[in-house]
Design a protein around this motif. Structure first.
Motif, mmCIF file in Angstrom:
data_model
loop_
_atom_site.group_PDB
_atom_site.id
_atom_site.type_symbol
_atom_site.label_atom_id
_atom_site.label_comp_id
_atom_site.label_asym_id
_atom_site.label_seq_id
_atom_site.Cartn_x
_atom_site.Cartn_y
_atom_site.Cartn_z
ATOM 1 N N UNK A 175 0.832 -1.205 0.000
ATOM 2 C CA UNK A 175 0.000 0.000 0.000
ATOM 3 C C UNK A 175 0.866 1.254 0.000
ATOM 4 N N UNK A 176 1.909 1.254 0.842
ATOM 5 C CA UNK A 176 2.812 2.400 0.857
ATOM 6 C C UNK A 176 3.459 2.601 -0.516
ATOM 7 N N UNK A 177 3.839 1.506 -1.146
ATOM 8 C CA UNK A 177 4.438 1.596 -2.476
ATOM 9 C C UNK A 177 3.433 2.161 -3.483
ATOM 10 N N UNK A 178 2.190 1.669 -3.450
ATOM 11 C CA UNK A 178 1.181 2.104 -4.417
ATOM 12 C C UNK A 178 0.750 3.550 -4.193
ATOM 13 N N UNK A 179 0.858 4.023 -2.978
ATOM 14 C CA UNK A 179 0.540 5.436 -2.739
ATOM 15 C C UNK A 179 1.526 6.348 -3.461
ATOM 16 N N UNK A 180 2.710 5.840 -3.741
ATOM 17 C CA UNK A 180 3.700 6.615 -4.492
ATOM 18 C C UNK A 180 3.729 6.227 -5.975
ATOM 19 N N UNK A 181 3.248 4.989 -6.281
ATOM 20 C CA UNK A 181 3.295 4.472 -7.653
ATOM 21 C C UNK A 181 1.950 3.798 -7.941
ATOM 22 N N UNK A 182 0.918 4.589 -8.102
ATOM 23 C CA UNK A 182 -0.452 4.079 -8.072
ATOM 24 C C UNK A 182 -0.807 3.161 -9.231
ATOM 25 N N UNK A 183 0.011 3.137 -10.281
ATOM 26 C CA UNK A 183 -0.351 2.379 -11.471
ATOM 27 C C UNK A 183 0.536 1.157 -11.682
#
Length: 733
Positions: A175-183
């Motif tokens: 989730x932390x990763x996707x908050x910075x790289x949402x796609x």
């Protein structure tokens, strides 16, 4: 079979030639003992030298880290600790790996200002922590799980994890990763898998990253297969390896052999008890001490009527993979002796995992092509007495493009088998047999050079038009490509190819129209007719070495030659562990093909249990045909079978060629042929290319197992089949 009848059968069929002379054995020493000693030596050096199984790098990094001075730059400490964390994870020390990754998180805060791209480092660390926690979740929940739903995508029922904290930790980092790289497709895919392990998909997944539920809806009305390996005692826990299912002791029931590429991994053998259950025969089989083997293929190389096994070693290891292959000669009772050094196959040790048998010169014995990853590939000509000579250079088939799959097939119907080589580093090769002992690469003219990075491949007739077609699987080993393709997003990865043959040497790419232009990343593969409709289906064992390669194995059903539909979810065949050797086989003689698959990855921490998926049945008819060559090679490899059936008042042909299937796994050499709803077999035609002769049988009963001897006018029932409980001809060899 009594002694008189045995002598009669051997007189009619021929009992083969001695594989080697005593003088050759004396010159080489005892081949079997020599192989055992060689494999023991490889085992000793694995710890320090082998890049996947060895522990040398982890130990060196641990010493390097402990030796760093207190004032060492934080960036140096971060890099060394991160590398050690990766090495710990690969070794199977998952908890230690996580501890090191968490230390890296602390170091990253201190070193951020000194790094050229701290955000990228943070992203990388979050992804690796997520992968490590997912691995821990598998260690704590899946490795010892004996529920049939375990590790089956989408994860449901008994597959939901009981120990949930590791998956929750993985979700936190994803989730932390996707908050910075949402796609990011990889993170989205792994996030959904993590929520599935908790039983919280789809409702728990944040909507922007939720895998559409319709992607997980069963693709078709297709019955579910069940993994019954634990009940059969075949759920061996191992790393990646090969699997063969065939009759090893001549009792007409199908037995199982499995290998592991682990240099300490013992080959295993199980004999069928004659009722679909198995007993471990490893010790009595003579396989004790024969370690390693990423793949295996079977054949009757010495024409003595039993199944011999070739074990392939050293793949992926490059300069560390100079391991000998093993040719295991069967004595007819599933007792094996390694004859590699006796028969001329032990001169060179090149890393390989792919080879194929065929009688390329039509002289009645089987020759062997071994596709070596480094060094020249080898074409071994059989002298008819079981001794092999490498003629690859003069034949023009030395390869040289890091081959991963090789298969023989007479694609232009001139009686002489041709050779297709699937390469990881360069265009694929189609070597046309010139019928004079030489070959010409015609891949470019035939239009079958792609994909440029490919892996398993096979010849088959997917549409029953009598011409061999060609399947070639792409292999760009990155879960990101797979996830993008699965999510329906655009990507730049090569896709699998299906080339339709015209029978005269031409091919047409029909991947798109047959719905097979996919990113599947298969290693293991094979094909068979699971629904007995007369059209060949296929199953892919997927993955790649990194632990992030969490993706389902894939099952595709043939829609009567007009296309393929994926039935992975409906059939319950989407195992998420890494798949290797695959075999389709009716082990319990109930008239349908079950699916065997050898599971496990490359690193010590990525072992898993093998699976056997039991076919629930489709209510269609079938026939199993064992061909026995007399002038042709005894195993009949390369012979063509045509079965004509009538359904709804219309007659149609069904074609199969005798071989063991795909290029990573071995199905039985006897051929199982689905007949659909036809209640009689109108006509059965056997074409023997070696002698250019055809046998024809008419008006046969269905749902039975038969043996056909080359040149004989009558076929014979095989004892042990469903319709041969009484009155079976005991003279079947």
């Amino acid at each position: 079979m009594n002694r008189v009848m045995l002598l009669l059968v051997l007189g009619v069929i021929g009992c083969g030639q001695p594989a080697v002379t005593e003088s050759k054995r004396e010159a080489n020493g005892d081949s079997h003992e020599r192989m055992l000693a060689t494999l023991r030596d490889i085992q000793v050096h694995t710890a320090d030298e082998q890049p996947y199984l060895g522990d040398g790098r982890r130990r060196r990094l641990a010493r390097q880290l402990s030796g760093l001075p207190a004032n060492a730059p934080p960036s140096v400490k971060l890099k060394t600790r991160f590398q050690l964390a990766e090495a710990e994870m690969q070794a199977g020390h998952t908890q230690q790996a996580i501890a090191q990754f968490l230390e890296c998180s602390s170091l990253l805060r201190d070193a951020a200002s000194l790094l050229p791209n701290p955000d990228r480092a943070r992203d990388h660390l979050d992804m690796r922590l997520a992968v490590a926690y997912l691995r821990l979740a598998e260690d704590q929940n899946c490795v010892n799980c004996r529920d049939e739903d375990c590790c089956i995508f989408p994860i449901r029922g008994g597959g939901v994890h009981r120990k949930k904290q590791p998956a929750r930790n993985a979700i936190e980092h994803l989730t932390e990763f996707l908050e910075r790289n949402s796609d990011d497709a990889t993170a989205i895919w792994l996030l959904n898998v993590a929520y599935m392990t908790l039983g919280e998909y789809p409702q728990g997944v944040p909507e922007p990253w939720r895998l559409p539920a319709d992607r997980l809806t069963p693709e078709a009305d297709f019955p579910k297969f069940r993994n019954i390996a634990p009940q059969l005692g075949l759920d061996t826990f191992s790393l990646s390896g090969g699997m063969i299912v065939d009759d090893l002791n001549g009792d007409n029931w199908l037995d199982v052999v499995a290998s592991s590429w682990d240099t300490s991994g013992q080959m295993r053998c199980w004999l069928n008890n004659g009722d679909g259950t198995f007993s471990d025969h490893t010790e009595k089989s003579g396989l004790t001490g024969l370690f390693g083997g990423l793949n295996m293929i079977q054949a009757d190389y010495d024409n003595d009527g039993d199944v011999d096994i070739l074990v392939l070693r050293g793949a992926w290891l490059r300069e560390f993979g100079h391991h000998p292959n093993s040719l295991l000669q069967n004595d007819g009772h599933a007792r094996f002796r390694d004859v590699t050094f006796d028969v001329g196959l032990g001169e060179n040790y090149y890393p390989t995992q792919s080879a194929a048998w065929a009688d390329y010169d039509n002289d009645g014995d089987l020759d062997l092509y071994i596709a070596n990853e480094i060094g020249d590939s080898e074409l071994f000509n059989n002298d008819g007495r079981g001794y092999f000579t490498n003629v690859a250079l003069e034949a023009g088939v030395t390869g040289g493009r890091y081959p991963k799959g090789v298969i023989w097939g007479d694609y232009d119907n001139d009686r002489y088998p041709d050779l297709y080589v699937s390469n990881l580093k360069g265009p694929n090769q189609l070597y046309h047999n010139n019928r004079d002992g030489t070959f010409t690469d015609v891949a470019r003219e035939a239009g079958v050079t792609e994909p440029n990075r490919s892996f398993p491949t096979w010849f088959w007739d997917f549409n029953n038009d009598g011409a061999l077609d060609l399947f070639v699987a792409a292999y760009q080993n990155n879960v990101d490509h797979f996830a993008a393709d699965y999510l329906g997003r655009s990507h730049q990865a090569a896709t699998d190819r299906l080339y339709q043959g015209d029978g005269t040497g031409g091919f047409r790419d029909v991947s798109e129209e047959m719905n097979l232009a996919r990113v599947t990343l298969p290693m293991g593969s094979n094909f068979g007719d699971v629904d007995n409709d007369g059209f060949l289906d296929f199953y892919l064992g997927t993955g790649y070495p990194d632990y992030a390669g969490i993706m389902p194995n894939r099952m595709f059903r043939n829609q009567r030659g007009t296309g393929f539909e994926e039935v992975t979810t409906a059939a319950g065949l989407g195992h998420l562990q890494k798949g290797h050797g695959v075999a389709f086989a009716d082990y319990d003689h109930d008239g349908d093909q079950d699916i065997f698959i050898e599971m496990g990855g490359a690193f010590p921490g990525d072992a898993f249990s093998n699976a056997v998926f039991q076919n629930p049945g489709f209510g269609h008819h079938w026939i199993t045909v064992r061909l026995i060559g007399r002038e042709s090679n005894r195993a009949a490899i390369g012979a063509r079978i045509r079965a004509d059936v009538t359904e709804d008042g219309k007659q149609r042909p069904i074609y199969q060629w005798v071989n063991s299937g795909g290029t990573f796994g071995g199905s039985p050499l006897r051929q199982h042929i689905g007949l659909g709803t036809s209640e009689r077999l109108d006509r059965l035609e056997i074409y023997w290319p070696t002698t250019d002769s055809t046998q024809v049988f008419t008006d046969l009963e269905v749902d039975r197992m038969i043996a056909i001897v080359e040149g004989e006018d009558e076929y014979r029932l095989i004892p042990g089949g469903p319709t041969s409980k009484s009155g079976a001809d005991p003279s079947v060899p």
